[in-house]
Design a protein around this motif. Sequence first.
Motif, PDB file in Angstrom:
ATOM      1  N   ILE A 204       0.836  -1.206   0.000  1.00  0.00           N
ATOM      2  CA  ILE A 204       0.000   0.000   0.000  1.00  0.00           C
ATOM      3  C   ILE A 204       0.868   1.252   0.000  1.00  0.00           C
ATOM      4  O   ILE A 204       0.522   2.253  -0.614  1.00  0.00           O
ATOM      5  N   ARG A 205       2.025   1.193   0.651  1.00  0.00           N
ATOM      6  CA  ARG A 205       2.948   2.335   0.645  1.00  0.00           C
ATOM      7  C   ARG A 205       3.385   2.653  -0.785  1.00  0.00           C
ATOM      8  O   ARG A 205       3.493   3.808  -1.161  1.00  0.00           O
ATOM      9  N   LYS A 206       3.606   1.611  -1.580  1.00  0.00           N
ATOM     10  CA  LYS A 206       3.985   1.814  -2.980  1.00  0.00           C
ATOM     11  C   LYS A 206       2.816   2.310  -3.821  1.00  0.00           C
ATOM     12  O   LYS A 206       3.018   2.981  -4.834  1.00  0.00           O
ATOM     13  N   ALA A 207       1.597   1.986  -3.424  1.00  0.00           N
ATOM     14  CA  ALA A 207       0.417   2.314  -4.217  1.00  0.00           C
ATOM     15  C   ALA A 207      -0.057   3.752  -4.041  1.00  0.00           C
ATOM     16  O   ALA A 207      -0.660   4.313  -4.950  1.00  0.00           O
ATOM     17  N   VAL A 208       0.200   4.349  -2.878  1.00  0.00           N
ATOM     18  CA  VAL A 208      -0.317   5.697  -2.617  1.00  0.00           C
ATOM     19  C   VAL A 208       0.630   6.769  -3.142  1.00  0.00           C
ATOM     20  O   VAL A 208       1.810   6.514  -3.396  1.00  0.00           O
ATOM     21  N   ASN A 209       0.106   7.966  -3.263  1.00  0.00           N
ATOM     22  CA  ASN A 209       0.896   9.097  -3.738  1.00  0.00           C
ATOM     23  C   ASN A 209       1.843   9.621  -2.660  1.00  0.00           C
ATOM     24  O   ASN A 209       3.007   9.867  -2.909  1.00  0.00           O
ATOM     25  N   THR A 210       1.308   9.792  -1.455  1.00  0.00           N
ATOM     26  CA  THR A 210       2.073  10.395  -0.365  1.00  0.00           C
ATOM     27  C   THR A 210       1.799   9.630   0.920  1.00  0.00           C
ATOM     28  O   THR A 210       0.669   9.245   1.183  1.00  0.00           O
ATOM     29  N   ILE A 211       2.851   9.458   1.727  1.00  0.00           N
ATOM     30  CA  ILE A 211       2.675   8.849   3.047  1.00  0.00           C
ATOM     31  C   ILE A 211       3.292   9.772   4.090  1.00  0.00           C
ATOM     32  O   ILE A 211       4.370  10.316   3.892  1.00  0.00           O
ATOM     33  N   ASN A 212       2.557   9.964   5.177  1.00  0.00           N
ATOM     34  CA  ASN A 212       3.012  10.791   6.287  1.00  0.00           C
ATOM     35  C   ASN A 212       3.033   9.958   7.554  1.00  0.00           C
ATOM     36  O   ASN A 212       2.130   9.153   7.780  1.00  0.00           O
ATOM     37  N   TYR A 213       4.039  10.168   8.382  1.00  0.00           N
ATOM     38  CA  TYR A 213       4.222   9.391   9.605  1.00  0.00           C
ATOM     39  C   TYR A 213       4.023  10.253  10.849  1.00  0.00           C
ATOM     40  O   TYR A 213       4.278  11.452  10.836  1.00  0.00           O
ATOM     41  N   GLY A 214       3.580   9.603  11.924  1.00  0.00           N
ATOM     42  CA  GLY A 214       3.558  10.231  13.235  1.00  0.00           C
ATOM     43  C   GLY A 214       2.342  11.061  13.567  1.00  0.00           C
ATOM     44  O   GLY A 214       2.362  11.819  14.525  1.00  0.00           O
ATOM     45  N   ALA A 215       1.275  10.947  12.820  1.00  0.00           N
ATOM     46  CA  ALA A 215       0.116  11.810  13.054  1.00  0.00           C
ATOM     47  C   ALA A 215      -0.781  11.315  14.174  1.00  0.00           C
ATOM     48  O   ALA A 215      -1.548  12.089  14.729  1.00  0.00           O
ATOM     49  N   ASP A 216      -0.716  10.028  14.504  1.00  0.00           N
ATOM     50  CA  ASP A 216      -1.616   9.442  15.489  1.00  0.00           C
ATOM     51  C   ASP A 216      -3.062   9.797  15.158  1.00  0.00           C
ATOM     52  O   ASP A 216      -3.473   9.654  14.024  1.00  0.00           O
ATOM     53  N   CYS A 217      -3.841  10.315  16.117  1.00  0.00           N
ATOM     54  CA  CYS A 217      -5.266  10.555  15.860  1.00  0.00           C
ATOM     55  C   CYS A 217      -5.505  11.721  14.903  1.00  0.00           C
ATOM     56  O   CYS A 217      -6.573  11.822  14.317  1.00  0.00           O
ATOM     57  N   TYR A 218      -4.518  12.575  14.712  1.00  0.00           N
ATOM     58  CA  TYR A 218      -4.672  13.702  13.791  1.00  0.00           C
ATOM     59  C   TYR A 218      -4.981  13.218  12.374  1.00  0.00           C
ATOM     60  O   TYR A 218      -5.779  13.822  11.661  1.00  0.00           O
ATOM     61  N   GLY A 219      -4.377  12.117  11.955  1.00  0.00           N
ATOM     62  CA  GLY A 219      -4.643  11.547  10.636  1.00  0.00           C
ATOM     63  C   GLY A 219      -6.109  11.186  10.459  1.00  0.00           C
ATOM     64  O   GLY A 219      -6.703  11.421   9.405  1.00  0.00           O
ATOM     65  N   TYR A 220      -6.699  10.612  11.496  1.00  0.00           N
ATOM     66  CA  TYR A 220      -8.122  10.251  11.441  1.00  0.00           C
ATOM     67  C   TYR A 220      -8.991  11.504  11.315  1.00  0.00           C
ATOM     68  O   TYR A 220      -9.989  11.504  10.603  1.00  0.00           O
ATOM     69  N   ALA A 221      -8.619  12.559  12.014  1.00  0.00           N
ATOM     70  CA  ALA A 221      -9.370  13.820  11.932  1.00  0.00           C
ATOM     71  C   ALA A 221      -9.281  14.403  10.523  1.00  0.00           C
ATOM     72  O   ALA A 221     -10.269  14.929  10.000  1.00  0.00           O
ATOM     73  N   LEU A 222      -8.108  14.300   9.906  1.00  0.00           N
ATOM     74  CA  LEU A 222      -7.960  14.784   8.532  1.00  0.00           C
ATOM     75  C   LEU A 222      -8.826  13.984   7.569  1.00  0.00           C
ATOM     76  O   LEU A 222      -9.439  14.549   6.659  1.00  0.00           O
ATOM     77  N   VAL A 223      -8.887  12.678   7.758  1.00  0.00           N
ATOM     78  CA  VAL A 223      -9.752  11.841   6.916  1.00  0.00           C
ATOM     79  C   VAL A 223     -11.205  12.248   7.106  1.00  0.00           C
ATOM     80  O   VAL A 223     -11.942  12.462   6.134  1.00  0.00           O
ATOM     81  N   ALA A 224     -11.644  12.364   8.350  1.00  0.00           N
ATOM     82  CA  ALA A 224     -13.043  12.702   8.639  1.00  0.00           C
ATOM     83  C   ALA A 224     -13.433  14.062   8.065  1.00  0.00           C
ATOM     84  O   ALA A 224     -14.551  14.242   7.591  1.00  0.00           O
ATOM     85  N   SER A 225     -12.504  15.000   8.078  1.00  0.00           N
ATOM     86  CA  SER A 225     -12.812  16.343   7.602  1.00  0.00           C
ATOM     87  C   SER A 225     -12.744  16.474   6.085  1.00  0.00           C
ATOM     88  O   SER A 225     -13.173  17.482   5.525  1.00  0.00           O
TER      89      SER A 225
END
Length: 104
Positions: free
Chosen positions: A51-72
Amino acid sequence: VGVLGEPTTLNDVPISCDSDETPTELKHAIMYTTTPDMFTKKEESQRFRAIRKAVNTINYGADCYGYALVASGFGAHLVVEADLGLYDYCAIVPVVEGAGGIIT
């Protein structure tokens, strides 16, 4: 605010995972994960690399912030994690699902 069975809101305005910029293919997606080190089992590691190879960009270390970005619908399209306990994700389930997202 996320409440099970209700739409998710931000400042009393409903939010959605779906936006005009939501990609239809992984090659355009932005992914978040806490760390690649959490994928310790062989099968998990193989799937994460794929999946890392399949996506355009990967970001590390967001914890719950990543989920908030998805929801928004702003700045993230998926979060991929492994080795989580119930306490790590249960509170975010109604937020993501109320915004039209899916947690599996």
